[in-house]
Design an enzyme around this catalytic site. Structure first.
Site, PDB file in Angstrom:
ATOM      1  N   LYS A  97      15.128  -3.228  20.304  1.00 22.91           N
ATOM      2  CA  LYS A  97      15.903  -1.936  19.553  1.00 22.91           C
ATOM      3  C   LYS A  97      16.083  -2.517  18.178  1.00 22.91           C
ATOM      4  O   LYS A  97      15.898  -1.722  17.300  1.00 22.91           O
ATOM      5  CB  LYS A  97      17.396  -1.746  20.357  1.00 22.91           C
ATOM      6  N   ASN A  98      16.601  -3.638  17.818  1.00 24.46           N
ATOM      7  CA  ASN A  98      17.037  -3.975  16.534  1.00 24.46           C
ATOM      8  C   ASN A  98      15.606  -4.213  15.411  1.00 24.46           C
ATOM      9  O   ASN A  98      15.933  -4.512  14.241  1.00 24.46           O
ATOM     10  CB  ASN A  98      18.140  -5.104  16.471  1.00 24.46           C
ATOM     11  N   CYS A 139      33.925   2.411  13.451  1.00 28.60           N
ATOM     12  CA  CYS A 139      33.672   2.730  14.866  1.00 28.60           C
ATOM     13  C   CYS A 139      34.610   1.664  15.680  1.00 28.60           C
ATOM     14  O   CYS A 139      35.149   1.107  15.361  1.00 28.60           O
ATOM     15  CB  CYS A 139      32.242   2.765  15.064  1.00 28.60           C
ATOM     16  N   ARG A 198      33.364  -2.072   9.843  1.00 26.01           N
ATOM     17  CA  ARG A 198      31.646  -2.140   9.447  1.00 26.01           C
ATOM     18  C   ARG A 198      31.472  -1.267   8.168  1.00 26.01           C
ATOM     19  O   ARG A 198      30.809  -0.205   8.162  1.00 26.01           O
ATOM     20  CB  ARG A 198      31.057  -1.312  10.570  1.00 26.01           C
ATOM     21  N   ASP A 239      26.163  -9.912  20.259  1.00 30.70           N
ATOM     22  CA  ASP A 239      25.459  -8.858  21.124  1.00 30.70           C
ATOM     23  C   ASP A 239      25.594  -9.323  22.393  1.00 30.70           C
ATOM     24  O   ASP A 239      25.168  -8.405  23.299  1.00 30.70           O
ATOM     25  CB  ASP A 239      24.140  -8.237  20.732  1.00 30.70           C
TER      26      ASP A 239
HETATM   27  C1  UD1 Z   1      23.200  -5.669  13.463  1.00 30.32           C
HETATM   28  C2  UD1 Z   1      22.305  -5.113  14.771  1.00 30.32           C
HETATM   29  C3  UD1 Z   1      23.838  -5.387  15.728  1.00 30.32           C
HETATM   30  C4  UD1 Z   1      24.484  -6.715  15.680  1.00 30.32           C
HETATM   31  C5  UD1 Z   1      24.589  -7.067  14.241  1.00 30.32           C
HETATM   32  C6  UD1 Z   1      25.323  -8.433  14.166  1.00 30.32           C
HETATM   33  C7  UD1 Z   1      20.896  -3.491  14.054  1.00 30.32           C
HETATM   34  C8  UD1 Z   1      20.483  -2.170  14.348  1.00 30.32           C
HETATM   35  N1  UD1 Z   1      22.111  -3.600  14.660  1.00 30.32           N
HETATM   36  O1  UD1 Z   1      24.159  -4.510  12.961  1.00 30.32           O
HETATM   37  O2  UD1 Z   1      23.396  -4.972  17.058  1.00 30.32           O
HETATM   38  O3  UD1 Z   1      25.440  -6.767  16.402  1.00 30.32           O
HETATM   39  O4  UD1 Z   1      23.611  -6.704  13.395  1.00 30.32           O
HETATM   40  O5  UD1 Z   1      24.339  -9.448  14.837  1.00 30.32           O
HETATM   41  O6  UD1 Z   1      20.099  -4.373  13.821  1.00 30.32           O
HETATM   42  N2  UD1 Z   1      29.444  -6.124   6.940  1.00 30.32           N
HETATM   43  C9  UD1 Z   1      30.263  -5.856   5.608  1.00 30.32           C
HETATM   44  N3  UD1 Z   1      29.570  -5.437   4.690  1.00 30.32           N
HETATM   45  C10 UD1 Z   1      28.280  -4.867   4.916  1.00 30.32           C
HETATM   46  C11 UD1 Z   1      27.536  -4.896   6.135  1.00 30.32           C
HETATM   47  C12 UD1 Z   1      28.068  -5.756   7.055  1.00 30.32           C
HETATM   48  O7  UD1 Z   1      31.148  -6.456   5.616  1.00 30.32           O
HETATM   49  O8  UD1 Z   1      27.710  -4.094   3.873  1.00 30.32           O
HETATM   50  C13 UD1 Z   1      30.094  -6.974   8.120  1.00 30.32           C
HETATM   51  C14 UD1 Z   1      30.195  -6.156   9.110  1.00 30.32           C
HETATM   52  O9  UD1 Z   1      31.213  -4.971   9.222  1.00 30.32           O
HETATM   53  C15 UD1 Z   1      30.366  -6.905  10.239  1.00 30.32           C
HETATM   54  C16 UD1 Z   1      29.322  -7.950   9.834  1.00 30.32           C
HETATM   55  O10 UD1 Z   1      29.164  -7.943   8.375  1.00 30.32           O
HETATM   56  O11 UD1 Z   1      31.480  -7.277  10.567  1.00 30.32           O
HETATM   57  C17 UD1 Z   1      28.170  -8.080  10.660  1.00 30.32           C
HETATM   58  O12 UD1 Z   1      27.237  -6.752  10.228  1.00 30.32           O
HETATM   59  P1  UD1 Z   1      25.820  -6.655  10.142  1.00 30.32           P
HETATM   60  O13 UD1 Z   1      24.933  -8.042  10.204  1.00 30.32           O
HETATM   61  O14 UD1 Z   1      25.335  -5.730   8.913  1.00 30.32           O
HETATM   62  O15 UD1 Z   1      25.341  -5.666  11.317  1.00 30.32           O
HETATM   63  P2  UD1 Z   1      24.689  -4.435  11.426  1.00 30.32           P
HETATM   64  O16 UD1 Z   1      23.411  -4.635  10.484  1.00 30.32           O
HETATM   65  O17 UD1 Z   1      25.347  -3.399  11.207  1.00 30.32           O
END
Ligand code: UD1
Length: 432
Positions: free
Chosen positions: A22-23, A116, A121, A304
């Site tokens: 999925k990711n 969420c 996030r 995850d």
């Molecule tokens: C992706 C995955 C998700 C997984 C996560 C961490 C997809 C579609 N989803 O989510 O299944 O759980 O990686 O492995 O690939 N953060 C910030 N600022 C930002 C972006 C992120 O502070 O601009 C923080 C988030 O709040 C969170 C952490 O960084 O606490 C990790 O987020 P991130 O790695 O970005 O996860 P996703 O890409 O949303």
């Protein structure tokens, strides 16, 4: 509405084939915006999130058509660069169209992602990266607008190795002028899959899979065919299920390298894992022992897989400490596991899990995708019958979870129920 019913206590046996990740699929679908013409994607799982991304791409003027497990996406024209709240609300990964839209059309307008169930996030790191490449960013009444006549390569340090921010920057930088370096980049296998896809389209990306990624911008990308990697989280979920419920299964198609942290923890707990040419064999070896688990960005233990591993640890001998460092609020499954008899106390970012002799079936609710998988595992471990509602969360990221578990001998099925019954429980949203 549907719920999942489970009669616990049956060991899992046989083999299960893992679907496409999925990711990987979601960012690769978003990246298809970068090329004019038809992209063909293979091994695409039939998931609610994939359907949502398809709808979003159509909303932007693309064609998105499924034939079996093949997706045909055609972005000869980008008719709109705006992603409404409806999509951001349903799926946070909608944010991944921002980089490609900006790079292809010079403009993108997205609704702000809401908070969420698993934490705030934010998207500050995505925006910081695009701003460093010259994008002008405006926030107004819940919308974010990014504009750039042309993007220029930049050196970008991410405060945290965010998966989504790394992907958005990589996609935008592919069509920027000059060289972009991402430092403290995410190293997940899905980043490597996206880089491979982009490189086959004509990008010049090196270092994907390490914490420094170099992207040399090119003028144009061409549409290509691509097969996505198998889903390491789906594979890990079946591995944990087999270890927790007893039994002996072959997880076909699993990429061993991607599963090292999960294998290490399962072995530490006492399960036997054999590396085969066709995948991974998992043999439960009860009684399992308590282990401490700390989630970290890849190659650490995946956030995850935290909920599923916690389900396993509820009946392991001894006390385990499960620490979540990636998301701020990802313990919603704890209360549900406690309803089934688990002994868990939350202390800050850690959950202290004292092994109990057995779980007992109960009515529980999935509040997000992986919490749902954990409750299904707990239901298969438990005595008597478990009812899991909130199945729509599970359908977002597992292709036919119930059918695959039945194939392994689990006593599990889906049942329709009246919506009123579901309203008794609250309807938290989750966007993982
Ligand atoms: C992706 C995955 C998700 C997984 C996560 C961490 C997809 C579609 N989803 O989510 O299944 O759980 O990686 O492995 O690939 N953060 C910030 N600022 C930002 C972006 C992120 O502070 O601009 C923080 C988030 O709040 C969170 C952490 O960084 O606490 C990790 O987020 P991130 O790695 O970005 O996860 P996703 O890409 O949303």
């Amino acid at each position: 509405m549907e719920k999942i019913m489970i009669e616990g206590g049956t060991p899992l046996e046989g083999s299960v084939r893992i679907s496409g990740a999925k990711n990987s699929v979601l960012p690769v679908m978003a990246a298809s915006i970068l090329a004019s013409g038809e992209t063909v994607l293979r091994e695409i799982p039939d998931l609610a999130d994939v359907r949502t991304m398809c709808e979003l791409l159509k909303n932007l003027g693309g064609i998105c058509r499924r034939e079996g497990d093949v997706l045909h996406i055609d972005f000869s024209d980008v008719a709109s660069s705006e992603a409404p709240y409806e999509f951001m609300r349903r799926m946070r990964a909608s944010i991944l169209v921002m980089g490609p839209l900006l790079a292809r059309t010079g403009y993108a307008k997205m609704s702000m992602p809401g908070g969420c169930a698993i934490g705030a996030r934010p998207i500050d790191l995505h925006l910081k990266g695009l701003a460093a490449m010259g994008a002008d960013i405006k926030k107004d009444h819940g919308w974010i607008t990014v504009r750039a006549k042309k993007l220029a390569g930049a050196r970008i340090y991410l405060d945290f190795p965010s998966v989504g921010a790394t992907e958005n920057i990589m996609m935008a930088a592919s069509l920027a002028e000059g060289i972009t370096i991402i430092e403290n980049a995410a190293e997940e296998p899905e980043i490597v899959d996206l880089a491979n896809f982009l490189n086959s389209m004509g990008s010049r990306i090196t270092g994907a899979g390490t914490n420094i990624i170099r992207i040399e911008g090119v003028k144009e990308l061409k549409p290509v065919q691509h097969t996505v990697i198998p889903d390491r989280i789906e594979a890990g979920t079946f591995m944990v299920a087999a270890a927790a419920c007893g039994g002996d299964i072959l997880v076909e198609n699993a990429i061993i390298d991607h599963l090292k942290p999960v294998m290490a923890k399962l072995r530490e707990a006492g399960a036997v894992i054999e590396e085969k040419n066709s995948g991974l064999r998992v043999v439960s070896n009860p009684p399992l022992k308590a282990v401490d688990v700390k989630t970290l960005p890849y190659p650490g233990f995946p956030t995850d897989m935290q909920a599923q591993m916690m389900a396993l640890l509820t009946t392991a001998r001894g006390t385990s400490v499960v620490t979540e460092t990636v998301f701020e609020n990802r313990f919603m499954h704890v209360n549900e596991l406690k309803r089934m008899g688990a002994d868990i106390i939350i202390e800050g970012h850690s959950a202290v899990v004292k092994g109990v002799p057995f779980l007992t079936g109960a009515q529980v609710k999935a509040t997000d995708l992986r919490a749902g998988a954990a409750l299904v595992i707990a239901g298969m471990m438990a005595k008597n019958t478990t009812e899991v509602t909130g199945v729509e969360h599970i359908d977002r990221g597992y292709e036919d979870l119930v059918g695959k578990l039945r194939g392994l001998g689990a006593k599990i099925w889906r049942e329709k129920f009246e919506e009123d019954e579901g309203k008794i429980q609250d309807t938290a949203e989750a966007k993982l």
